[in-house]
Design an enzyme around this catalytic site. Structure first.
Site, PDB file in Angstrom:
ATOM      1  N   HIS A 303     -21.214 -79.639 -18.823  1.00 38.57           N
ATOM      2  CA  HIS A 303     -20.090 -79.671 -17.883  1.00 38.57           C
ATOM      3  C   HIS A 303     -19.710 -78.238 -17.529  1.00 38.57           C
ATOM      4  O   HIS A 303     -19.299 -77.469 -18.397  1.00 38.57           O
ATOM      5  CB  HIS A 303     -18.912 -80.387 -18.567  1.00 38.57           C
ATOM      6  N   HIS A 346     -10.401 -78.579 -24.934  1.00 42.12           N
ATOM      7  CA  HIS A 346     -10.304 -77.129 -24.893  1.00 42.12           C
ATOM      8  C   HIS A 346      -8.876 -76.625 -25.069  1.00 42.12           C
ATOM      9  O   HIS A 346      -7.906 -77.357 -24.903  1.00 42.12           O
ATOM     10  CB  HIS A 346     -10.900 -76.564 -23.607  1.00 42.12           C
ATOM     11  N   GLU A 352      -2.444 -74.558 -17.165  1.00 42.38           N
ATOM     12  CA  GLU A 352      -3.006 -75.496 -16.190  1.00 42.38           C
ATOM     13  C   GLU A 352      -1.939 -76.508 -15.777  1.00 42.38           C
ATOM     14  O   GLU A 352      -1.506 -77.320 -16.588  1.00 42.38           O
ATOM     15  CB  GLU A 352      -4.188 -76.265 -16.795  1.00 42.38           C
ATOM     16  N   HIS A 377      -0.556 -78.114 -19.157  1.00 41.15           N
ATOM     17  CA  HIS A 377      -1.142 -77.662 -20.412  1.00 41.15           C
ATOM     18  C   HIS A 377      -1.009 -76.148 -20.391  1.00 41.15           C
ATOM     19  O   HIS A 377      -1.754 -75.460 -19.706  1.00 41.15           O
ATOM     20  CB  HIS A 377      -2.598 -78.134 -20.522  1.00 41.15           C
ATOM     21  N   HIS A 383      -5.963 -79.735 -25.132  1.00 40.55           N
ATOM     22  CA  HIS A 383      -6.031 -80.955 -24.319  1.00 40.55           C
ATOM     23  C   HIS A 383      -7.479 -81.303 -24.023  1.00 40.55           C
ATOM     24  O   HIS A 383      -8.396 -80.620 -24.447  1.00 40.55           O
ATOM     25  CB  HIS A 383      -5.212 -80.797 -23.032  1.00 40.55           C
TER      26      HIS A 383
HETATM   27  O1  LIG Z   1      -8.003 -79.928 -18.289  1.00 34.29           O
HETATM   28  C1  LIG Z   1      -8.411 -80.394 -17.220  1.00 34.29           C
HETATM   29  O2  LIG Z   1      -8.514 -81.608 -17.008  1.00 34.29           O
HETATM   30  C2  LIG Z   1      -8.892 -79.441 -16.138  1.00 34.29           C
HETATM   31  C3  LIG Z   1     -10.274 -79.012 -16.425  1.00 34.29           C
HETATM   32  C4  LIG Z   1     -11.329 -79.648 -15.841  1.00 34.29           C
HETATM   33  C5  LIG Z   1     -12.623 -79.296 -16.155  1.00 34.29           C
HETATM   34  O3  LIG Z   1     -13.637 -79.905 -15.536  1.00 34.29           O
HETATM   35  C6  LIG Z   1     -12.863 -78.314 -17.100  1.00 34.29           C
HETATM   36  C7  LIG Z   1     -11.799 -77.652 -17.680  1.00 34.29           C
HETATM   37  C8  LIG Z   1     -10.497 -78.002 -17.334  1.00 34.29           C
HETATM   38  O4  LIG Z   1      -9.443 -77.360 -17.872  1.00 34.29           O
HETATM   39 FE   LIG Z   2      -7.951 -78.061 -18.954  1.00 32.54          FE
END
Ligand SMILES: O=C(O)Cc1cc(O)ccc1O
Ligand SMILES: [Fe+2]
Length: 453
Positions: A303, A346, A352, A377, A383
Site C-alpha cells: 500500500h 500507523h 490527519e 488523528h 489509527h
Molecule cells: O489514516 C487514513 O485513513 C489516511 C491514510 C490513508 C492511506 O492510504 C495511508 C495512510 C493514511 O494515513
Molecule cells: Fe492515517
C-alpha cells in the site's frame, strides 16, 4: 470517467490553468495596454493592485493581480467588531481556546443549518498556529441555508480551500463568478472579496484556511510531467461586474465583512464591491473538479503512502513538509498482489483531519465513518483499519477490485499539532464517545507464539 456528473449546471465560463497569468476584461479596452497604471485608466476606471506575496518575493513565488474598477476597495467606512456570539471562528479568548488532545476523534455528520448565511455559518473546528504571524492553518466547517444579502466577505487570515460536501455555492467574487458543487473544490485567496448565494438550497462542507503561503500543485518527481491534478483542469473566473449607477442610494449600500485574526468585523460602503471591470495577474480564485484527478497507485504490491493522492499542498519553509496537504481518496482499482490493501496501521508525525464527501472508505467498514462528519488523528495518535476492515481485507480474495465507486474521501494533513475548538469538542455535540471502543478495541489477537509448547 474523468469528470464528475453534476446535478446542477454551471452557467459560467472560465479561463484555465493553475498559477497561470490571466487577463480578462468585461468591457473591451478596459485593460491598459503595455502598462499597469496609466495617468488615466481607460473608461475612467481606477487601477488597484492586490498583492498575494511580498513585492520582493522571488519571481516563481510572486503573486499579484492588477484590477481596474469603478471605485477603489478603500472607499468604505471604519470596521467595527461584530458581536462575539454572532460568529464562530474565535480562538483567542479563554472560552474559545483550542484543546490539544491525543485521543483519536470522530464526529457524526454535522447538522445543516438553514438559519444562517455563509459568513455566519463558518465554524472553526480545529487549527494550529496564528494568523497574526502568518503561520499555520484553520480547519472550518460551514453549514448555511441563506443567501448573503448586499454583503461581501474577505479573510485577511489566509487562503480558503473550500471543499463542497452538500449543495452548490454560487460565489460572486471581485474577480468574477464561480459555481462550486459537491465534489468540486475552490480556493479563494486571502483578501479577495466575495458573496455567496445558494442556488440549490442548504449547503455544508469544509474549509482549510492556510495562514501562510499559497496552495501549490505537488511535485510529480518520477511520475513525470502529467498526473494527479493536471494544471489545465483548474478554472478561474472571467471578469464580471455590477454597475449600480442607476440604483437608489439605499440599494447601493453594501456591508463588508472582514475575518481578521479569526474575529469578524464589518463596515459599510455606498457602492458595490463587485465593480472590477478588468484584471490581469496570477492572484485569483479558482475551482477544480475532483472527478478529474488522475489517480496513481501500485500495480505490483504493498500500500503506497497517501501522498500520491495529493491535490494541492500548502508548503512550509521545509521542503516536503506541509502546513496543509489536501489529499483525496478517489474511486480506483486495487490490484496489489499478496498485500493487505487498505491503509496500514500507523502513527504519523503529521496530523490527519479526514472526511467523506460522499460514499464510504476502505479503512472503516464497521460503520461510524459517514459523509459530512469528520475524524482527527493528531500527531502520533495511532489509527488504521477498524476491526471489520482488518478482518475483511486480510481474508479477501485478491482479484482486481474497484473501490470507492461513487465515493470521495479527503484529508487535510498537517505537520502541525492541531487543537480542537470548543465548538468542535463540545458545542456541536457530534463527537463520538465510542470511536476507539468501536474501531480498534475489538481487534483480535491472531499471534500464536511458536516458542510456547
Ligand atoms: O489514516 C487514513 O485513513 C489516511 C491514510 C490513508 C492511506 O492510504 C495511508 C495512510 C493514511 O494515513
Ligand atoms: Fe492515517
Amino acid at each position: 470517467m474523468p469528470t464528475t456528473n453534476f446535478s446542477h449546471p454551471d452557467p459560467y465560463s472560465y479561463q484555465v490553468g493553475f498559477d497561470s497569468y490571466h487577463e480578462t476584461e468585461a468591457v473591451p479596452g478596459a485593460l491598459p495596454v503595455a502598462q499597469n497604471s496609466p495617468q488615466k485608466v481607460p473608461h475612467g476606471l481606477y487601477a488597484e493592485k492586490l498583492s498575494g506575496t511580498a513585492f520582493t518575493a522571488p519571481r516563481h513565488e510572486n503573486k499579484q493581480t492588477w484590477v481596474y474598477r469603478i471605485l477603489p476597495a478603500a472607499a468604505h467606512g471604519n470596521f467595527v467588531e461584530e458581536d462575539a456570539d454572532s460568529y464562530h471562528t474565535r480562538t483567542t479568548t479563554e472560552t474559545s481556546k483550542l484543546h490539544h488532545i491525543p485521543n483519536q476523534l470522530r464526529w457524526d455528520p454535522f447538522d445543516l443549518d438553514d438559519t444562517v448565511d455563509w459568513v455566519h455559518g463558518l465554524h472553526l473546528v480545529a487549527g494550529s498556529g496564528d494568523p497574526t504571524t502568518k503561520h499555520g492553518l484553520g480547519i472550518l466547517l460551514y453549514a448555511a441555508g441563506k443567501d448573503m444579502g448586499r454583503e461581501a466577505f474577505y479573510s485577511a487570515d489566509g487562503d480558503f480551500l473550500i471543499v463542497a460536501q452538500h449543495g452548490a455555492l454560487n460565489i460572486q467574487t471581485e474577480l468574477g463568478k464561480i459555481l462550486v458543487r459537491p465534489n468540486e473544490i475552490c480556493v479563494i485567496p486571502r483578501g479577495v472579496r466575495y458573496r455567496v448565494t445558494l442556488p440549490a438550497g442548504p449547503v455544508r462542507g469544509y474549509v482549510c484556511e492556510l495562514y501562510q503561503g499559497h496552495f501549490q500543485l505537488p511535485e510529480l518527481g518520477p511520475i513525470g510531467s502529467n498526473g494527479l491534478a493536471n494544471s489545465r483542469d483548474f478554472q478561474a473566473p472571467v471578469a464580471a461586474f455590477d454597475d449600480d449607477e442607476d440604483e437608489q442610494d439605499e440599494a447601493k449600500e453594501y456591508r463588508l465583512y472582514s475575518k481578521f485574526n479569526n474575529r469578524l468585523f464589518s463596515t459599510t460602503q455606498d457602492h458595490t464591491p463587485f465593480d472590477i471591470v478588468a484584471w490581469h495577474g496570477n492572484y485569483y480564485p479558482y475551482k477544480y473538479d475532483l472527478g478529474r484527478f488522475n489517480t496513481i497507485g501500485t500495480v505490483s504490491y504493498d500500500h503506497p503512502d497517501p501522498s500520491i493522492f495529493t491535490v494541492l499542498t500548502g508548503a512550509s519553509d521545509h521542503v516536503g513538509t506541509a502546513i496543509a496537504d489536501f489529499v483525496i481518496f478517489p474511486p480506483r482499482w486495487l490490484v496489489a498482489e499478496n498485500t493487505f490493501r487498505p491503509p496500514w496501521y500507523h502513527r504519523n508525525t503529521m496530523s490527519e483531519f479526514m472526511r467523506l464527501i460522499t460514499g464510504d472508505y476502505d479503512a472503516k467498514t464497521g460503520g461510524g465513518f459517514r459523509p459530512a462528519g469528520a475524524s482527527l488523528h493528531n500527531v502520533m495518535s495511532a489509527h488504521g483499519p477498524d476491526m471489520h476492515a482488518f478482518e475483511g481485507a486480510s481474508n479477501a480474495d485478491l482479484k482486481p477490485q474497484k473501490i470507492g465507486e461513487g465515493s470521495m474521501a479527503f484529508m487535510f494533513e498537517s505537520s502541525l499539532m492541531v487543537g480542537v475548538s470548543e465548538w468542535g469538542l463540545k458545542t456541536c455535540q457530534k463527537v463520538q464517545t465510542d470511536y476507539n471502543e468501536h474501531s480498534w478495541r475489538p481487534l483480535k489477537r491472531h499471534f500464536r507464539n511458536p516458542n510456547k509448547g
